[in-house]
Design an enzyme around this catalytic site. Structure first.
Site, PDB file in Angstrom:
ATOM      1  N   LYS A 278      24.343  43.815  35.705  1.00 18.68           N
ATOM      2  CA  LYS A 278      24.242  43.519  37.135  1.00 18.68           C
ATOM      3  C   LYS A 278      22.801  43.239  37.568  1.00 18.68           C
ATOM      4  CE  LYS A 278      28.647  45.295  38.618  1.00 18.68           C
ATOM      5  NZ  LYS A 278      29.424  46.144  39.523  1.00 18.68           N
ATOM      6  N   ARG A 313      32.743  50.373  32.242  1.00 22.15           N
ATOM      7  CA  ARG A 313      33.232  48.992  32.145  1.00 22.15           C
ATOM      8  C   ARG A 313      32.077  48.107  31.693  1.00 22.15           C
ATOM      9  NH1 ARG A 313      33.644  44.452  35.576  1.00 22.15           N
ATOM     10  NH2 ARG A 313      35.608  43.291  35.336  1.00 22.15           N
TER      11      ARG A 313
END
Length: 331
Positions: A278, A313
């Site tokens: 991210k 994840r």
């Protein structure tokens, strides 16, 4: 209202009165008490209200057959042309099936299939297009593996087709707020769900997100959504919560949530953490390319496991699994 964050520790030698965290090998003897109108303070775990103590210590039930007392890795399989990191890599059915098989061999215990990009600025994908992307891939994976498969969608119609194709869990980044029919579908199907927090929708969520207190606001929002799912008929023991790192949060918001992840055990549900590649990892780690943020992603993921997060994840399954094995061995 007070909130209680367990100060998580590990090790075989435990002081008298130590409380196991969620049935795992982790434990705590103290909690940080958070309040909207008072500074944080540390208190002995023995002073916890009984309902909070029970939620913090209760062993989590298995989710889609996965043991929630052990760290689990969820492999990301985006079958989209525009996902921020891997868009277009799994457009062909054979390529998607092969990628899933590889992730399972590398250490993933569940595959998360998504057909709609939820990167900042992404547009909504029409239902039939999302079904066409996801259902055949799920069926193809199911042909070669009995491993759990998660459908990453906000839409009931897409989820229904995915379940028919062999999906085991519904993972909704909107926290079951986008489609009112999705929660009743999950309840009727009797499948576990993951409820994520997001402020706004992907198109606009990163346009100056604001909170009074991001940690407590996200906690309260997830608590309300878990209660709503229970009222719909989904069992609490089959609900996974996700604080939604990067979904309507600034870098400061993300870091505050990551420092306080153990607070969310108070919801009595397993916690899923999605931080892989991210933007904040690129910013802090000084890596503009998303596909070169593996090291930073693993560092943040292991910090999450240290706070008792049950599921991570990730895009980089083999490397994360290797890091997890070494992290566990040294602890």
């Amino acid at each position: 209202m007070s909130y209680y964050r367990p100060l998580v520790r590990h090790g075989d030698a435990r002081p008298e009165g130590a409380i196991h965290l969620a049935g795992s090998a982790l434990w705590f003897t103290e909690v940080e008490i958070l309040d909207r109108s008072a500074p944080p303070r540390i208190a002995p775990a023995g002073l916890l209200p009984e309902d909070i103590r029970l939620r913090l210590m209760s062993r989590r039930a298995a989710i889609a057959g996965l043991d929630m007392t052990q760290p689990q890795i969820m492999g990301i399989l985006n079958v989209t042309p525009d996902s921020f990191s891997d868009g277009g890599q799994h457009d062909e059915l054979a390529a998607a099936q092969s990628a899933a098989v590889r992730m399972l061999a590398d250490g993933a215990s569940i595959i998360d299939v998504g057909g709609e990009s939820t990167r900042p600025g992404a547009d909504v994908v029409e239902e039939m297009a999302e079904i066409a992307r996801t259902a055949p891939v799920i069926a193809a994976i199911r042909e070669v593996s009995a491993a759990p498969i998660s459908i990453d969608t906000r839409k009931a119609t897409v989820a229904m087709e995915a379940l028919d194709a062999g999906a085991s869990l519904i993972n909704d980044v909107s926290g079951f707020t986008f489609d009112a029919a999705l929660a009743p579908l999950a309840a009727q199907a009797g499948v576990p769900v993951c409820v994520m927090h997001a402020q706004g929708d992907p198109k606009t969520m990163q346009e100056n997100p604001q909170y009074d207190n991001v940690v407590l606001d996200v906690y309260d929002s997830l608590a309300a959504q878990v209660d709503q799912l229970e009222a719909t008929g989904v069992l609490r023991e089959q609900i996974v919560v996700d604080p939604g790192i990067g979904f309507g949060k600034s870098q400061a918001h993300n870091l505050a949530l990551l420092r306080n992840l153990s607070l969310f055990h108070g919801l009595g549900c397993p916690i899923l953490l999605g931080v892989s590649r991210k933007r904040f990892i690129g910013t802090i780690g000084k890596e503009p390319r998303a596909d070169r943020r593996m090291a930073g992603s693993i560092a943040v993921g292991l910090a999450g496991f240290a706070q008792g997060v049950q599921m991570l994840r990730v895009h980089d399954v083999a490397e994360t699994a290797q890091a997890l094995r070494l992290w566990q061995a040294t602890r």
